[in-house]
Design a protein around this motif. Structure first.
Motif, short mmCIF file in Angstrom:
data_model
loop_
_atom_site.label_atom_id
_atom_site.label_comp_id
_atom_site.label_asym_id
_atom_site.label_seq_id
_atom_site.Cartn_x
_atom_site.Cartn_y
_atom_site.Cartn_z
N GLN A 129 5.45 4.74 69.19
CA GLN A 129 6.64 4.70 70.12
C GLN A 129 6.58 3.89 71.47
O GLN A 129 7.38 3.46 72.05
CB GLN A 129 7.08 6.29 70.49
CG GLN A 129 7.35 6.84 69.45
CD GLN A 129 6.54 7.91 68.71
OE1 GLN A 129 5.16 7.34 68.57
NE2 GLN A 129 6.46 9.02 68.10
N PRO A 134 8.26 5.25 59.95
CA PRO A 134 9.71 5.25 60.69
C PRO A 134 9.48 4.73 62.21
O PRO A 134 10.26 4.01 62.71
CB PRO A 134 10.00 6.53 60.70
CG PRO A 134 9.38 7.17 59.26
CD PRO A 134 8.15 6.42 59.37
N HIS A 135 8.44 5.35 62.87
CA HIS A 135 8.34 4.90 64.34
C HIS A 135 8.01 3.41 64.57
O HIS A 135 8.70 2.82 65.60
CB HIS A 135 7.26 5.61 64.73
CG HIS A 135 7.34 7.13 65.03
ND1 HIS A 135 8.64 7.60 65.48
CD2 HIS A 135 6.53 8.34 64.70
CE1 HIS A 135 8.51 8.94 65.30
NE2 HIS A 135 7.32 9.27 65.09
N ASN A 188 11.20 1.55 63.74
CA ASN A 188 12.13 1.29 64.84
C ASN A 188 11.75 0.72 65.85
O ASN A 188 12.28 0.12 66.96
CB ASN A 188 12.55 3.00 65.14
CG ASN A 188 13.69 3.67 64.41
OD1 ASN A 188 14.86 3.34 64.60
ND2 ASN A 188 13.24 4.22 63.68
N VAL A 225 12.53 -2.82 65.91
CA VAL A 225 14.07 -3.06 66.28
C VAL A 225 14.22 -3.22 67.71
O VAL A 225 15.01 -3.81 68.10
CB VAL A 225 15.00 -1.64 65.74
CG1 VAL A 225 16.40 -1.75 66.17
CG2 VAL A 225 14.96 -1.68 64.24
N ASP A 226 13.58 -2.12 68.51
CA ASP A 226 13.54 -2.43 69.99
C ASP A 226 12.83 -3.65 70.38
O ASP A 226 13.40 -4.21 71.52
CB ASP A 226 12.86 -1.16 70.68
CG ASP A 226 13.64 0.10 70.39
OD1 ASP A 226 14.91 0.05 70.08
OD2 ASP A 226 13.00 1.07 70.16
N THR A 279 15.38 6.35 59.46
CA THR A 279 16.71 6.57 60.21
C THR A 279 16.71 5.52 61.28
O THR A 279 15.60 5.46 62.20
CB THR A 279 16.78 8.07 60.59
OG1 THR A 279 16.92 8.88 59.53
CG2 THR A 279 18.29 8.00 61.33
N PHE A 280 17.84 4.75 61.23
CA PHE A 280 17.91 3.72 62.50
C PHE A 280 19.42 4.47 63.25
O PHE A 280 20.15 4.87 62.71
CB PHE A 280 18.08 2.27 61.97
CG PHE A 280 16.77 1.84 61.28
CD1 PHE A 280 15.70 1.21 62.00
CD2 PHE A 280 16.83 1.79 60.00
CE1 PHE A 280 14.59 0.90 61.38
CE2 PHE A 280 15.67 1.38 59.15
CZ PHE A 280 14.45 0.71 59.89
N ASP A 281 19.18 3.82 64.64
CA ASP A 281 20.47 3.64 65.29
C ASP A 281 21.30 2.63 65.02
O ASP A 281 20.94 1.49 65.64
CB ASP A 281 20.03 3.84 66.87
CG ASP A 281 21.24 3.78 67.81
OD1 ASP A 281 22.16 3.71 67.39
OD2 ASP A 281 20.98 4.36 68.98
N TRP A 323 21.62 -1.25 66.24
CA TRP A 323 21.42 -2.48 65.25
C TRP A 323 22.54 -3.41 65.38
O TRP A 323 22.60 -4.72 65.53
CB TRP A 323 21.30 -1.84 64.20
CG TRP A 323 20.71 -2.71 62.87
CD1 TRP A 323 21.25 -3.82 62.37
CD2 TRP A 323 19.48 -2.84 62.53
NE1 TRP A 323 20.64 -4.73 61.64
CE2 TRP A 323 19.24 -3.95 61.41
CE3 TRP A 323 18.29 -1.94 62.56
CZ2 TRP A 323 18.15 -4.15 60.66
CZ3 TRP A 323 17.22 -2.17 61.93
CH2 TRP A 323 17.25 -3.29 60.81
#
Length: 336
Positions: A191, A211-212, A215, A218-219, A240-242, A246
């Protein structure tokens, strides 16, 4: 021949009288010189066999280098006696012989030892994964295990202007610098990667498979940036993604998997040229940690299993960092 089989969860068995694999018209029989242990797939199959369906269908022992023993009647690219590396075989490389389709076989330079040549299985994977890297791009790579280190080197060959990498292990980051990273970041958790490594990258390559870390990529990318899924999600198969984030960024995405034989053949052709021309620059020796005989495969599995990524995200994993000073372990059937 001798072959080690995965017969259950945490259970392997040495068969001293296994049949030599048969081959079809488009297949190749390889006398195995070395088979490196996959830090992701092989370990996931070993730890989750019987618990997850996909861990019983993949090839346990798929990173192979050796000498062509025989070819099918339709094979034209390789011949008996030729040294090769194999992208994905049909039968296990933890054996004296392995069968593979011709499209999965690449020429191995004469000056590359088999135990290093088996690592070249990662090269067509990295070639396909980095196909979106353009000249002058800023590239971030999360995870500096073997596949992350190979992606680093191929991204450099593609002309990336800056390559920044992150990992939990300082020893692995030392390898990153040796192999061409411009910046490294030692992080305490996935994170923390965007804050530590930065943002606004053109390309972010996820080379862990959690998953971490997915994501985090993506950030880190800019608007209209590219996210590449190179890490294998064998443990956490659902991520799971926001999607609002995206969509606002208008992100692009692709994986490292070659979905067709055309893609596999193209990646292998590029990998063969790179292996022939840039083998010393690829520094396979920096990725190879140890070489064990076939009978010590269990020891290799135990050593590599000291990894937090073999446990689902959020679980109480017994290990917080990768196995110390360990990347690739090669299993050589003919080593004493």
């Amino acid at each position: 021949m001798r072959r080690i089989e995965l017969v259950g969860r945490h259970r392997i068995r040495l068969d001293g009288d296994a049949p030599v694999p048969s081959i079809g018209p488009g297949d190749v029989l390889v006398r195995v010189g070395a088979c490196t242990v996959c830090n992701r797939s092989d370990l996931a199959y070993y730890h989750y066999h019987g618990l997850r369906d996909h861990c019983a269908t993949g090839c346990f022992g798929h990173e192979v280098a050796g000498t062509v023993e025989a070819v099918g009647e339709r094979v034209t690219r390789v011949a008996p006696g030729q040294r090769v590396f194999v992208r994905t075989p049909l039968t296990s490389g933890f054996a004296e012989y392995a069968a593979a389709r011709e499209v999965s076989v690449g020429a191995l330079p004469d000056d590359v030892p088999f135990e290093q040549g088996a690592i070249l299985q990662l090269l067509p994977l990295a070639v396909h994964a980095t196909r979106g890297v353009r000249l002058g791009d800023r590239v971030a790579i999360v995870g500096q295990g073997p596949v992350g280190l190979m992606a680093l080197q191929v991204a450099r060959l593609r002309g990336a202007a800056e390559i920044a990498v992150a990992d939990l292990d300082p020893w692995r980051l030392e390898r990153s610098v040796l192999l061409g990273a411009d910046r490294t970041s030692l992080v305490k958790s996935p994170q923390a990667v965007p804050e530590e490594l930065g943002t606004e990258f053109d390309v972010a390559i996820e080379a862990v498979g959690t998953p971490h870390t997915a994501n985090a990529c993506v950030d880190m990318v800019r608007q209209n940036g590219l996210v590449v899924f190179l890490g294998t999600h064998h443990v956490d198969t659902h991520v799971t993604f926001d999607m609002v984030k995206w969509e606002k960024k208008g992100l692009r995405v692709h994986s490292s998997a070659e979905p067709t034989d055309t893609a596999r053949a193209e990646a292998m052709r590029v990998a063969e040229r790179l292996a022939a021309t840039f083998t010393r620059r690829l520094r396979l020796d920096a990725i190879l940690t140890a070489t064990y005989p076939l009978e010590r495969l269990q020891e290799a599995l135990d050593r590599l299993s000291e990894s937090p990524t073999l446990h689902p995200a959020g679980s109480a994993a017994p290990f917080q960092t990768p196995p110390p000073e360990t990347l690739k372990i090669a299993i050589c059937p003919n080593q004493d």
